[in-house]
Design an enzyme around this catalytic site. Sequence first.
Site, mmCIF file in Angstrom:
data_model
loop_
_atom_site.group_PDB
_atom_site.id
_atom_site.type_symbol
_atom_site.label_atom_id
_atom_site.label_comp_id
_atom_site.label_asym_id
_atom_site.label_seq_id
_atom_site.Cartn_x
_atom_site.Cartn_y
_atom_site.Cartn_z
ATOM 1 N N ASP A 110 -5.745 26.490 118.597
ATOM 2 C CA ASP A 110 -5.917 27.437 119.699
ATOM 3 C C ASP A 110 -4.838 27.278 120.782
ATOM 4 O O ASP A 110 -4.561 26.160 121.234
ATOM 5 C CB ASP A 110 -7.291 27.246 120.358
ATOM 6 C CG ASP A 110 -8.421 27.637 119.413
ATOM 7 O OD1 ASP A 110 -8.251 28.588 118.636
ATOM 8 O OD2 ASP A 110 -9.476 26.964 119.463
ATOM 9 N N HIS A 264 -7.559 25.632 112.307
ATOM 10 C CA HIS A 264 -8.776 26.220 111.737
ATOM 11 C C HIS A 264 -8.535 27.664 111.327
ATOM 12 O O HIS A 264 -7.546 28.288 111.722
ATOM 13 C CB HIS A 264 -9.975 26.086 112.689
ATOM 14 C CG HIS A 264 -9.778 26.710 114.034
ATOM 15 N ND1 HIS A 264 -9.015 26.135 115.019
ATOM 16 C CD2 HIS A 264 -10.269 27.865 114.569
ATOM 17 C CE1 HIS A 264 -9.038 26.896 116.105
ATOM 18 N NE2 HIS A 264 -9.783 27.965 115.861
HETATM 19 C C1 SIN Z 1 -11.667 30.800 116.377
HETATM 20 O O1 SIN Z 1 -10.573 30.889 115.856
HETATM 21 O O2 SIN Z 1 -11.863 30.183 117.410
HETATM 22 C C2 SIN Z 1 -12.836 31.483 115.702
HETATM 23 C C3 SIN Z 1 -13.516 30.634 114.718
HETATM 24 C C4 SIN Z 1 -14.666 31.365 114.060
HETATM 25 O O3 SIN Z 1 -15.015 32.474 114.465
HETATM 26 O O4 SIN Z 1 -15.237 30.809 113.131
#
Ligand code: SIN
Length: 288
Positions: A110, A264
């Site tokens: 992020d 992620h």
């Molecule tokens: C994100 O990238 O923060 C979203 C993760 C999700 O919606 O599982």
Amino acid sequence: MSAMISSPHRQPIEVRPLNPTIGAELHGLDLSQPLDGEAVEAVRDALHRYKVVFFRDQRLTPEQHLDFARRFGSIEVNPIFGHVPGQPEIMLLVKEKEDRHNIGEIWHSDMSFAPVPPMGSILLARQVPPAGGDTLWCDMHRAYETLSDGLKAVLRGLRAVHNNRGQLERAAARANETSTEVRPTAFAKVREAIHPVVRVHEGSGLPCLFVSDAFTWCFEGWTREESLPLLRMLLDHATRPENVVRFRWAEGSIAFWDNRSTMHYAANDYHGHRREMHRITVNGTPAA
Ligand code: SIN
């Protein structure tokens, strides 16, 4: 094998790893209640060791969600995405039945385009599809450790340019295909920062790769065209199945990830169903 962390004052915390190096479920904590200092330390230790920790069946109010997050640092107000009504510190991630896209369907850490990227995020599932909508995290310490010594040495000498140019382009192109609000002010400028490609984790002291598909634009002093083959190789390596934990959500599940040692990816495989997630992001600290 699970491990127990005992305290005379409350029930033990059980740590159940989902993969040897990334992802562990923590059981025995009710996050709607204030946590004592030992419990906060146990969560922080597990986070440093497993990089993302999961809690099940947590029925939190927005205030309780915020109280838990504040135990780990100050809270960021997200400059790009909209928030839960009346709660500017809680980002609202929603995909409606008819939407084609979600936020996060690309490997990322992020806000790495910020000069000081966040320490981590605490994502709470409010509504989940009957199947699909999992989130995946990869271990950027293991990704670094499993490279050759030669490539490690090259990477230690590199810095990378991170920006949100691609994020803004995707948001503009998908404006009618996603319900997660992008703030109109987000489009006013491309945000950009430069970070070492190998970052030493402030908590564990371990070296981690710090690049992503969403935000790494090029290596400093290299063109984008020159950068992409090496970047692609690093991303493919980092996201090998052995480096990845995949989490199946239920309402009331929480994932708390370390943004410094993971990327992620939010799987976008649940068309026709609604998914609503609330995210609180904890600020990072400037590199020493
Ligand atoms: C994100 O990238 O923060 C979203 C993760 C999700 O919606 O599982």
